[in-house]
Design a protein around this motif. Structure first.
Motif, PDB file in Angstrom:
ATOM      1  N   VAL A   1       0.834  -1.194   0.000  1.00  0.00           N
ATOM      2  CA  VAL A   1       0.000   0.000   0.000  1.00  0.00           C
ATOM      3  C   VAL A   1       0.872   1.248   0.000  1.00  0.00           C
ATOM      4  O   VAL A   1       1.914   1.291   0.667  1.00  0.00           O
ATOM      5  CB  VAL A   1      -0.920   0.035   1.240  1.00  0.00           C
ATOM      6  CG1 VAL A   1      -1.802   1.272   1.220  1.00  0.00           C
ATOM      7  CG2 VAL A   1      -1.779  -1.210   1.312  1.00  0.00           C
ATOM      8  N   ALA A   2       0.439   2.257  -0.751  1.00  0.00           N
ATOM      9  CA  ALA A   2       1.111   3.559  -0.744  1.00  0.00           C
ATOM     10  C   ALA A   2       0.042   4.644  -0.771  1.00  0.00           C
ATOM     11  O   ALA A   2      -0.913   4.555  -1.549  1.00  0.00           O
ATOM     12  CB  ALA A   2       2.033   3.695  -1.955  1.00  0.00           C
ATOM     13  N   THR A   3       0.200   5.642   0.072  1.00  0.00           N
ATOM     14  CA  THR A   3      -0.818   6.690   0.197  1.00  0.00           C
ATOM     15  C   THR A   3      -0.162   8.055   0.303  1.00  0.00           C
ATOM     16  O   THR A   3       0.910   8.194   0.910  1.00  0.00           O
ATOM     17  CB  THR A   3      -1.694   6.451   1.441  1.00  0.00           C
ATOM     18  OG1 THR A   3      -2.132   5.092   1.459  1.00  0.00           O
ATOM     19  CG2 THR A   3      -2.910   7.352   1.431  1.00  0.00           C
ATOM     20  N   HIS A   4      -0.817   9.042  -0.280  1.00  0.00           N
ATOM     21  CA  HIS A   4      -0.309  10.423  -0.244  1.00  0.00           C
ATOM     22  C   HIS A   4      -1.456  11.373   0.063  1.00  0.00           C
ATOM     23  O   HIS A   4      -2.519  11.296  -0.557  1.00  0.00           O
ATOM     24  CB  HIS A   4       0.296  10.787  -1.605  1.00  0.00           C
ATOM     25  CG  HIS A   4       0.500  12.257  -1.808  1.00  0.00           C
ATOM     26  ND1 HIS A   4       1.570  12.950  -1.271  1.00  0.00           N
ATOM     27  CD2 HIS A   4      -0.254  13.184  -2.486  1.00  0.00           C
ATOM     28  CE1 HIS A   4       1.482  14.222  -1.621  1.00  0.00           C
ATOM     29  NE2 HIS A   4       0.386  14.393  -2.357  1.00  0.00           N
ATOM     30  N   THR A   5      -1.240  12.250   1.039  1.00  0.00           N
ATOM     31  CA  THR A   5      -2.165  13.338   1.321  1.00  0.00           C
ATOM     32  C   THR A   5      -1.384  14.636   1.213  1.00  0.00           C
ATOM     33  O   THR A   5      -0.492  14.907   2.032  1.00  0.00           O
ATOM     34  CB  THR A   5      -2.774  13.215   2.735  1.00  0.00           C
ATOM     35  OG1 THR A   5      -3.508  11.991   2.835  1.00  0.00           O
ATOM     36  CG2 THR A   5      -3.713  14.381   3.016  1.00  0.00           C
ATOM     37  N   GLY A   6      -1.668  15.433   0.180  1.00  0.00           N
ATOM     38  CA  GLY A   6      -0.954  16.685  -0.017  1.00  0.00           C
ATOM     39  C   GLY A   6      -1.182  17.650   1.134  1.00  0.00           C
ATOM     40  O   GLY A   6      -2.249  17.652   1.755  1.00  0.00           O
ATOM     41  N   ASN A   7      -0.176  18.496   1.406  1.00  0.00           N
ATOM     42  CA  ASN A   7      -0.294  19.381   2.562  1.00  0.00           C
ATOM     43  C   ASN A   7      -1.239  20.556   2.342  1.00  0.00           C
ATOM     44  O   ASN A   7      -1.448  21.372   3.242  1.00  0.00           O
ATOM     45  CB  ASN A   7       1.091  19.878   3.020  1.00  0.00           C
ATOM     46  CG  ASN A   7       1.825  20.647   1.930  1.00  0.00           C
ATOM     47  OD1 ASN A   7       1.212  21.245   1.049  1.00  0.00           O
ATOM     48  ND2 ASN A   7       3.153  20.635   1.985  1.00  0.00           N
ATOM     49  N   LYS A   8      -1.828  20.651   1.128  1.00  0.00           N
ATOM     50  CA  LYS A   8      -2.828  21.685   0.874  1.00  0.00           C
ATOM     51  C   LYS A   8      -4.234  21.092   0.698  1.00  0.00           C
ATOM     52  O   LYS A   8      -5.145  21.783   0.262  1.00  0.00           O
ATOM     53  CB  LYS A   8      -2.451  22.510  -0.354  1.00  0.00           C
ATOM     54  CG  LYS A   8      -1.217  23.383  -0.133  1.00  0.00           C
ATOM     55  CD  LYS A   8      -0.893  24.218  -1.364  1.00  0.00           C
ATOM     56  CE  LYS A   8       0.380  25.034  -1.130  1.00  0.00           C
ATOM     57  NZ  LYS A   8       0.755  25.798  -2.365  1.00  0.00           N
ATOM     58  N   CYS A   9      -4.384  19.813   1.037  1.00  0.00           N
ATOM     59  CA  CYS A   9      -5.725  19.243   1.053  1.00  0.00           C
ATOM     60  C   CYS A   9      -6.534  19.935   2.150  1.00  0.00           C
ATOM     61  O   CYS A   9      -6.005  20.291   3.208  1.00  0.00           O
ATOM     62  CB  CYS A   9      -5.669  17.739   1.328  1.00  0.00           C
ATOM     63  SG  CYS A   9      -5.056  16.762  -0.062  1.00  0.00           S
ATOM     64  N   ILE A  10      -7.807  20.133   1.891  1.00  0.00           N
ATOM     65  CA  ILE A  10      -8.649  20.888   2.820  1.00  0.00           C
ATOM     66  C   ILE A  10      -8.925  20.062   4.067  1.00  0.00           C
ATOM     67  O   ILE A  10      -9.337  18.917   3.999  1.00  0.00           O
ATOM     68  CB  ILE A  10      -9.967  21.281   2.128  1.00  0.00           C
ATOM     69  CG1 ILE A  10      -9.673  22.152   0.906  1.00  0.00           C
ATOM     70  CG2 ILE A  10     -10.888  22.020   3.104  1.00  0.00           C
ATOM     71  CD1 ILE A  10     -10.872  22.429   0.042  1.00  0.00           C
ATOM     72  N   LYS A  11      -8.693  20.673   5.226  1.00  0.00           N
ATOM     73  CA  LYS A  11      -8.899  19.937   6.467  1.00  0.00           C
ATOM     74  C   LYS A  11     -10.397  19.731   6.736  1.00  0.00           C
ATOM     75  O   LYS A  11     -11.228  20.496   6.216  1.00  0.00           O
ATOM     76  CB  LYS A  11      -8.215  20.647   7.635  1.00  0.00           C
ATOM     77  CG  LYS A  11      -8.890  21.912   8.116  1.00  0.00           C
ATOM     78  CD  LYS A  11      -8.170  22.411   9.356  1.00  0.00           C
ATOM     79  CE  LYS A  11      -8.965  23.556   9.983  1.00  0.00           C
ATOM     80  NZ  LYS A  11      -8.311  24.091  11.183  1.00  0.00           N
ATOM     81  N   TYR A  12     -10.694  18.699   7.518  1.00  0.00           N
ATOM     82  CA  TYR A  12      -9.708  17.798   8.092  1.00  0.00           C
ATOM     83  C   TYR A  12      -9.339  16.745   7.048  1.00  0.00           C
ATOM     84  O   TYR A  12     -10.215  16.159   6.416  1.00  0.00           O
ATOM     85  CB  TYR A  12     -10.261  17.146   9.345  1.00  0.00           C
ATOM     86  CG  TYR A  12     -10.362  18.117  10.490  1.00  0.00           C
ATOM     87  CD1 TYR A  12      -9.231  18.472  11.219  1.00  0.00           C
ATOM     88  CD2 TYR A  12     -11.579  18.698  10.804  1.00  0.00           C
ATOM     89  CE1 TYR A  12      -9.311  19.363  12.273  1.00  0.00           C
ATOM     90  CE2 TYR A  12     -11.676  19.593  11.860  1.00  0.00           C
ATOM     91  CZ  TYR A  12     -10.528  19.944  12.592  1.00  0.00           C
ATOM     92  OH  TYR A  12     -10.633  20.843  13.604  1.00  0.00           O
ATOM     93  N   ALA A  13      -8.031  16.510   6.919  1.00  0.00           N
ATOM     94  CA  ALA A  13      -7.560  15.570   5.905  1.00  0.00           C
ATOM     95  C   ALA A  13      -6.442  14.715   6.470  1.00  0.00           C
ATOM     96  O   ALA A  13      -5.624  15.191   7.266  1.00  0.00           O
ATOM     97  CB  ALA A  13      -7.071  16.316   4.672  1.00  0.00           C
TER      98      ALA A  13
END
Length: 334
Positions: free
Chosen positions: A126-138
């Motif tokens: 598994v590999a996952t990415h959440t960009g630091n500009k995704c709208i919170k809560y993220a």
């Protein structure tokens, strides 16, 4: 019109978020704002892989969820880069791992910081990415052969609740297990905007010489006030019809005992489905249990006379093999 819709869709967001306004070229009209929560997961016992998603966005399943038997599954969301779906599957098909695939996809993506993507390969990586500009809560949580991820949530408890629910329901079939995780997300408030659509895909863990058999479940709810409830209902319907299909195959092989078992299982899941009752009755008749068949068929005929008309057409194609006397008894069922 498309340009106007685009401006209405993110104009206020850019105006109130200076960091986003600095790079407007990242946000394109063809990239849906599928802010959402989702799960990618693999069943270690069967090798089956699943991806499920729910969002306050129309037809989220056409943007977020992707899967191919023997290859892997992808969830691409937030400011969605839909190409991550087919490109991710193509890379894994070439032998790339989930992590290698994610790294390649993000390497030339100008919008990587507003993306959220989860990839699972056929080996369970598994590999996952959440960009630091995704709208919170993220955020996201990766576990053993699964990942849960969410953005624009009401609270930061959504994805932890999903992970707990998935881990606590290991006894369930994969589809029901991922739906338990989805329900847990909704119980924590889910998408801050509400709910509108959902989707569920389950693919086989291995490729075969019958590719039409490899997508085991492919369900979408494009627009519904309670999409997860409707998705679960559709899954129940699919399970019932699978029993019906198994019953039909048993009839072809003249295994009437198995056919009866499968038809009964289908009826248990869909007790008000006239077609399932009908074929159960026909199978009873074909096994010599005409009186039992009549008890089932009579209310079916009363509810819809077209089933009686259909019955008249079955003998000529060998699907109703009873004596003339029993045939008459069936047609006069009351």
């Amino acid at each position: 019109m498309k340009k106007i819709f685009y401006l209405l869709g993110i104009g206020s967001l850019l105006a109130t978020t200076p960091a986003l306004a600095q790079t407007p070229s990242v946000y394109k009209p063809q990239e849906p704002l599928a802010h959402t929560y989702s799960i990618v997961a693999r069943d270690p016992a069967t090798g089956e892989m699943a991806v499920a998603v729910q969002s306050h966005w129309f037809s989220v399943g056409t943007s977020v969820s992707w899967g191919e038997a023997g290859v892997g599954v992808v969830a691409t969301q937030s400011f969605t880069n839909k190409s991550f779906g087919p490109r991710g599957l193509a890379l894994m098909k070439q032998g790339k791992s989930a992590q290698e695939t994610l790294k390649i996809l993000l390497s030339d993506d100008e919008g990587r910081e507003v993306r959220q993507v989860a990839i699972l390969d056929a080996k369970g990586n598994v590999a996952t990415h959440t960009g630091n500009k995704c709208i919170k809560y993220a955020g996201h949580i990766t576990g053993k052969q699964f990942s849960v991820q969410a953005n624009m949530m009401l609270s930061d408890q959504v994805w932890p609740a999903m992970a707990r629910a998935f881990e606590q329901n290991a006894h369930l079939p994969l589809a029901e297990r991922v739906l338990a995780a989805m329900d847990a997300a909704e119980a924590q408030g889910g998408d801050i905007r509400g709910k509108q659509s959902a989707a569920l895909i389950v693919v086989s863990g291995k490729k075969s010489d019958q590719p039409w058999q490899e997508r085991l479940i492919d369900l979408r709810v494009d627009d519904n006030p309670v999409p997860l409830k409707e998705l679960r209902r559709l899954l129940t319907v699919q399970r019932a019809y699978q029993h019906m299909n198994n019953g039909d195959l048993a009839v072809e092989k003249n295994d009437m005992a198995l056919a009866m078992k499968e038809y009964s299982a289908a009826e248990a899941l869909q007790p008000d489905n006239l077609e399932m009752q009908y074929w159960h009755g026909v199978t009873l008749a074909n096994t010599g249990k005409v009186d039992e068949a009549v008890k089932i068929l009579a209310p079916v005929f009363k509810a819809d006379k077209n089933w009686l008309i259909l019955t008249e057409r079955l003998p000529e194609v060998g699907l109703l093999t009873v004596s003339p006397a029993d045939y008459k008894k069936i047609l006069n069922a009351k």
